[in-house]
Design an enzyme around this catalytic site. Structure first.
Site, PDB file in Angstrom:
ATOM      1  N   GLY A   1      73.682   3.442 121.147  1.00 31.59           N
ATOM      2  CA  GLY A   1      74.719   2.965 120.121  1.00 31.59           C
ATOM      3  C   GLY A   1      76.057   3.989 119.936  1.00 31.59           C
ATOM      4  O   GLY A   1      77.168   3.726 119.912  1.00 31.59           O
TER       5      GLY A   1
ATOM      6  N   GLY B   1      66.086   6.117 120.341  1.00 33.49           N
ATOM      7  CA  GLY B   1      66.827   5.688 121.654  1.00 33.49           C
ATOM      8  C   GLY B   1      67.926   4.905 121.504  1.00 33.49           C
ATOM      9  O   GLY B   1      68.993   4.930 122.048  1.00 33.49           O
ATOM     10  N   CYS B   2      67.622   3.868 120.557  1.00 31.87           N
ATOM     11  CA  CYS B   2      68.606   2.712 120.363  1.00 31.87           C
ATOM     12  C   CYS B   2      69.701   3.376 119.760  1.00 31.87           C
ATOM     13  O   CYS B   2      70.926   3.089 119.932  1.00 31.87           O
ATOM     14  CB  CYS B   2      67.937   1.580 119.686  1.00 31.87           C
ATOM     15  N   THR B   3      69.582   4.283 118.580  1.00 33.33           N
ATOM     16  CA  THR B   3      70.810   5.165 118.023  1.00 33.33           C
ATOM     17  C   THR B   3      71.637   5.812 118.920  1.00 33.33           C
ATOM     18  O   THR B   3      72.886   6.018 118.755  1.00 33.33           O
ATOM     19  CB  THR B   3      70.103   5.824 117.053  1.00 33.33           C
TER      20      THR B   3
END
Length: 171
Positions: A68, A63-65
């Site tokens: 970003g 999710g963080c990727t």
């Protein structure tokens, strides 16, 4: 939502599910964090611009990727609308540098290993597989330093579009 005479070093917090009360001010001047390049960044540096501060749980996770990559892909649209974007997690500078390099991110990721901003902003935590993580949360701060909107438990897919559209409607 606030007077243009207020100090830009203050963030007027709106009532939210985090328990923040109306008119509570959180000093942003004292919060300075290092970005992925080890440079000190203060939220006060963004006075005069709209600012998105998005909190994410951990570098180099799915999710963080997505977040970003999405913010990097739409950076020009945010820039054109006078909106800066910074990501914040408890990961350290080296982790952020590796994460940015791996995916060619063009946004700043701020390291908050001591949870200074995370706690001041009232970001909540959730347990996942026995580990506590900071919840995916986004904040929209106007050019005068006022908190205009808070998004809790964010879905990373398409959130950059929601933010861009919401901020444009506020401008």
């Amino acid at each position: 939502m606030g007077s243009s005479h207020e100090e830009p070093t203050r963030l007027k917090a709106a009532a939210s599910a985090s328990g923040m009360t109306p008119n509570r001010k959180i000093s942003m001047k004292r919060i300075s964090l290092k970005n992925q390049d080890g440079e000190t960044v203060s939220l006060n540096d963004f006075g005069g611009k709209w600012l998105v501060v998005y909190v994410y749980p951990k570098d180099d996770t799915p999710g963080c990727t997505i977040q970003g990559k999405s913010f990097t892909a739409t950076r020009q649209e945010f820039d054109d609308a006078n909106i800066s974007v910074v990501g914040v997690s408890e990961d350290d500078v080296d982790s952020h540098k590796s994460f940015c390099n791996k995916f060619s991110f063009t946004i700043d990721l701020l390291a908050d290993p001591n949870h200074e901003l995370l706690k001041a902003a009232g970001v909540e935590q959730s347990e996942y597989k026995g580990t506590m993580y900071w919840n995916r949360t986004s904040f929209v701060i106007d050019p005068e330093g006022n908190l205009r909107k808070r998004y809790d438990k964010v879905n990373p897919d398409g959130h950059e579009r929601v933010l861009l559209n919401d901020i444009k409607a506020m401008q």
